[in-house]
Design an enzyme around this catalytic site. Structure first.
Site, PDB file in Angstrom:
ATOM      1  N   LYS A  37       9.457   8.284   2.532  1.00 46.39           N
ATOM      2  CA  LYS A  37       9.421   7.339   1.732  1.00 46.39           C
ATOM      3  C   LYS A  37      10.707   6.532   1.624  1.00 46.39           C
ATOM      4  O   LYS A  37      11.782   7.156   1.083  1.00 46.39           O
ATOM      5  CB  LYS A  37       8.909   7.432   0.423  1.00 46.39           C
ATOM      6  CG  LYS A  37       9.019   6.590  -0.881  1.00 46.39           C
ATOM      7  CD  LYS A  37       7.766   6.083  -2.240  1.00 46.39           C
ATOM      8  CE  LYS A  37       8.448   5.334  -2.837  1.00 46.39           C
ATOM      9  NZ  LYS A  37       7.483   5.342  -4.534  1.00 46.39           N
ATOM     10  N   ASP A  39       2.770   8.407  -6.938  1.00 39.94           N
ATOM     11  CA  ASP A  39       3.393   6.874  -6.959  1.00 39.94           C
ATOM     12  C   ASP A  39       4.562   7.186  -8.024  1.00 39.94           C
ATOM     13  O   ASP A  39       4.076   6.155  -8.890  1.00 39.94           O
ATOM     14  CB  ASP A  39       2.541   5.685  -6.399  1.00 39.94           C
ATOM     15  CG  ASP A  39       3.369   4.457  -5.734  1.00 39.94           C
ATOM     16  OD1 ASP A  39       4.669   4.624  -5.032  1.00 39.94           O
ATOM     17  OD2 ASP A  39       2.967   3.944  -4.686  1.00 39.94           O
ATOM     18  N   ASP A  74      -4.239   1.153  -5.902  1.00 40.93           N
ATOM     19  CA  ASP A  74      -3.269   1.985  -4.573  1.00 40.93           C
ATOM     20  C   ASP A  74      -2.275   2.257  -5.187  1.00 40.93           C
ATOM     21  O   ASP A  74      -2.201   3.357  -4.910  1.00 40.93           O
ATOM     22  CB  ASP A  74      -2.510   0.420  -3.691  1.00 40.93           C
ATOM     23  CG  ASP A  74      -1.787   0.008  -4.594  1.00 40.93           C
ATOM     24  OD1 ASP A  74      -2.262  -0.806  -5.954  1.00 40.93           O
ATOM     25  OD2 ASP A  74      -0.741  -0.212  -4.709  1.00 40.93           O
ATOM     26  N   ARG A  81       7.845  13.595   0.563  1.00 40.68           N
ATOM     27  CA  ARG A  81       6.950  13.523  -0.195  1.00 40.68           C
ATOM     28  C   ARG A  81       5.604  14.605   0.246  1.00 40.68           C
ATOM     29  O   ARG A  81       5.513  14.374   2.048  1.00 40.68           O
ATOM     30  CB  ARG A  81       6.252  12.523  -0.629  1.00 40.68           C
ATOM     31  CG  ARG A  81       7.033  11.279  -1.372  1.00 40.68           C
ATOM     32  CD  ARG A  81       6.310  10.525  -2.198  1.00 40.68           C
ATOM     33  NE  ARG A  81       5.682   9.267  -1.784  1.00 40.68           N
ATOM     34  CZ  ARG A  81       5.191   8.479  -1.893  1.00 40.68           C
ATOM     35  NH1 ARG A  81       5.206   8.769  -3.735  1.00 40.68           N
ATOM     36  NH2 ARG A  81       4.405   7.285  -1.589  1.00 40.68           N
TER      37      ARG A  81
HETATM   38  P1  AMP Z   1       4.093   0.028  -5.386  1.00 36.80           P
HETATM   39  O1  AMP Z   1       4.651  -1.046  -6.628  1.00 36.80           O
HETATM   40  O2  AMP Z   1       5.341   1.825  -5.124  1.00 36.80           O
HETATM   41  O3  AMP Z   1       3.128   1.120  -5.118  1.00 36.80           O
HETATM   42  O4  AMP Z   1       4.202  -0.791  -3.687  1.00 36.80           O
HETATM   43  C1  AMP Z   1       3.142  -1.785  -3.844  1.00 36.80           C
HETATM   44  C2  AMP Z   1       2.825  -2.568  -2.315  1.00 36.80           C
HETATM   45  O5  AMP Z   1       4.311  -2.812  -1.949  1.00 36.80           O
HETATM   46  C3  AMP Z   1       2.847  -0.773  -1.459  1.00 36.80           C
HETATM   47  O6  AMP Z   1       1.842  -1.549  -0.247  1.00 36.80           O
HETATM   48  C4  AMP Z   1       4.030  -0.723  -0.994  1.00 36.80           C
HETATM   49  O7  AMP Z   1       4.334   0.038   0.166  1.00 36.80           O
HETATM   50  C5  AMP Z   1       5.354  -2.368  -0.759  1.00 36.80           C
HETATM   51  N1  AMP Z   1       6.755  -2.178  -0.724  1.00 36.80           N
HETATM   52  C6  AMP Z   1       7.120  -1.745  -2.316  1.00 36.80           C
HETATM   53  N2  AMP Z   1       8.349  -1.894  -1.931  1.00 36.80           N
HETATM   54  C7  AMP Z   1       8.995  -2.171  -0.842  1.00 36.80           C
HETATM   55  C8  AMP Z   1       9.442  -2.348   0.078  1.00 36.80           C
HETATM   56  N3  AMP Z   1      10.992  -1.997  -0.226  1.00 36.80           N
HETATM   57  N4  AMP Z   1       9.413  -2.704   1.765  1.00 36.80           N
HETATM   58  C9  AMP Z   1       8.239  -3.000   1.340  1.00 36.80           C
HETATM   59  N5  AMP Z   1       7.155  -3.058   1.272  1.00 36.80           N
HETATM   60  C10 AMP Z   1       6.853  -2.351  -0.176  1.00 36.80           C
HETATM   61 MG    MG Z   2       2.605   2.592  -4.209  1.00 33.14          MG
END
Ligand code: AMP
Ligand code: MG
Length: 508
Positions: A109, A258, A248, A172
């Site tokens: 990650k 997550d 998700d 992870r």
């Molecule tokens: P999360 O809030 O971590 O569950 O992420 C929600 C979505 O945003 C997922 O599709 C992640 O892969 C994408 N995402 C979160 N942070 C990044 C990042 N720094 N670069 C690219 N995609 C991201």
């Molecule tokens: Mg996520």
């Protein structure tokens, strides 16, 4: 470095993922390697001190046998649907099969851009990597189903957040990274064939007993519902707030996944919330059980066509025949019945957990009220959640528990004292004695949880001074959360007023 990877997900059709290599980083350094977990997984060939291992954890080298992919998924985020999310900053290197035959996903990650990154940089800041390492490992030791942390590295590169901050990558391990949102991805495209393949894959991997049922997909859904009810009941019994329960971020395997703006609460409140981005308080502590159900309704919607009887599925799944009204009503009823049982299941698991926290092994009428009364008094007196249960678990430390309820603003502990009388009366109905029930309580009421202010201190030392000793010490304490450790009293304590962390941020 050779890891015995097997890549079953990469053998699924191509629209399930994108082939994606991690992007190399400049000057990686190992922060921590989880030797015990590696042993449990049978990954004995990894030498954490070798350059090879570091290069794999940093994404600079692809281990032999790995077929890196980033997974496709969609998801409801704060109630709004995004049809295309996917692993924007994560790469699945492959799967490893542990000595007990369990298959685990092995993922980086923060390993750089993927086709799902949209505007993001695909990277992770060091702070969230440390937070996830500490909290996920603590959860495992607290007995909560969770993804695990195998390794953490710094990248030697900076990432732009509010300011420039050091980057990190977490390795992870999960029973599986398929989410409710993975089903939604195909459902929103009307791709029934893929939903069936995904369901079959998940049944094989996590719920093989479902295959023996009349309709395996119904049994599969029942199993997922059960696993979620159990998981969320565990969170609630520990004062854990996930913080971003989007679909998700809900694992089909029933693990906590997550770790973004998650936190364990100090002073108890049903409304406690730390996430800086959750303006509607959608994911506050007390909302978690019903959000769990909301997410499961979203899953059910994707599975409905599979709930039609087996014959229909086998013969006609490819023919995209519309279900008749009668059939449609029948499958909705099946889903509704299972979903309505979620509530009972959740309450049953919750009561089991909470009763044990109070030393009750038998189930008596009024137990639920007894638990709720305590929680309500804790809330009105702003008592610390973990410490309250900890002191109640200790023989002869009622005074210490009482002290948590006596606040300068409202020094009366009358309601607590009245509650203690009721509790002690109830304990007399148990065929047990004080020593015995204290011992039981001590197996479920931790001494140490990853308190926010301690995590923050570990992150600050690492980010601001390149000092990882605070992280390492905290991690070590949290390895034995139920054992009092000499000299580690400070890790039991709630924050001083100036140390209180009011907000946590998404792990980006
Ligand atoms: P999360 O809030 O971590 O569950 O992420 C929600 C979505 O945003 C997922 O599709 C992640 O892969 C994408 N995402 C979160 N942070 C990044 C990042 N720094 N670069 C690219 N995609 C991201
Ligand atoms: Mg996520």
């Amino acid at each position: 470095m050779k890891i015995q990877f097997d890549n079953s997900y990469a053998r699924l059709p191509e629209d399930f993922y994108s082939k994606t290599n991690p992007t190399p980083v400049e000057r990686p350094e190992l922060i921590k390697f989880n030797t015990k977990l590696a042993e449990e997984l049978g990954l004995t060939s990894i030498n954490p001190d070798g350059l090879n291992a570091l290069q794999v954890f940093a994404g600079n080298e692809i281990a032999q046998g790995s077929e890196p992919i980033s997974m496709a998924y969609a998801g409801h985020q704060f109630g709004g649907f995004s049809p295309r999310l996917g692993d924007g900053r994560a790469v699945l290197l492959g799967e490893v099969i542990a000595p007990d035959e369990t298959r685990y996903d092995f993922q980086l990650k923060g390993s750089g851009h993927t086709p799902w990154s949209r505007g993001g940089d695909g990277r992770s800041a060091l702070g969230p990597v440390l937070r996830e390492y500490l909290v996920s490992e603590a959860m495992a030791k607290l007995g909560v189903p969770t993804t695990r942390a195998l390794a953490a590295v710094t990248t030697g590169e900076e990432v732009a957040r509010n300011t420039l901050v050091p980057g990190g990558i977490l390795t992870r391990i999960a029973k599986g990274f398929v989410r409710v949102g993975t089903f939604q991805y195909f459902s929103s495209q009307g791709n029934q064939e893929a939903i069936k393949q995904l369901a079959d894959y998940e049944i094989d991997r996590h719920y093989p007993d479902a295959k023996n049922a009349d309709n395996p997909y119904v049994a599969f859904f029942e199993s997922v519902v059960d696993a979620q009810a159990k998981l969320i009941a565990k969170w609630m019994s520990l004062g854990f707030i996930h913080g971003v329960m989007n679909t998700d971020n809900m694992s089909i395997a029933g693990e906590t996944i997550d770790y973004g703006p998650c936190a364990f609460m100090d002073e108890f409140s049903h409304n406690r919330l730390y996430s800086s981005i959750d303006h509607q308080a959608r994911y506050a502590y007390g909302n978690q059980p019903k959000i769990g159900q909301w997410n499961l309704v979203r899953l059910a919607e994707t599975l409905l066509p599979l709930f039609l009887d087996k014959e229909f599925i086998n013969k006609e799944i490819d023919e995209t025949r519309e279900a008749t009204d009668e059939e449609a009503q029948a499958v909705v009823k099946i889903a509704e019945d299972i979903l309505s049982r979620y509530s009972d299941l959740y309450h049953q698991y919750w009561l089991e957990n909470m009763s044990k926290k109070l030393g009750l092994s038998e189930e008596h009428e009024g137990d639920k009220e007894l638990v709720n009364d305590l929680l309500n008094i804790m809330e009105s007196n702003q008592a610390d959640f973990t410490l309250t249960f900890f002191y109640l678990s200790q023989v002869g430390q009622l005074e210490q528990a009482r002290a948590l309820f006596a606040k300068p603003d409202f020094p009366s502990t009358e309601s607590f004292d009245e509650w203690v009388v009721k509790w002690q009366k109830r304990l007399q109905q148990e065929s047990s004695n004080e020593k015995k029930y204290s011992a039981i309580m001590q197996t479920v009421n931790p001494v140490y949880i990853p308190r926010n202010h301690q995590i923050e201190a570990a992150i600050r030392a690492a980010e601001d001074h390149n000092d990882f000793s605070v992280f390492h010490t905290l991690h070590k304490v949290l390895e034995k959360p139920f054992e009092l450790q000499a000299g580690k009293e400070v890790y039991m304590l709630p924050p001083e007023p100036e140390e209180v962390v009011h907000q946590t941020f998404c792990g980006t």
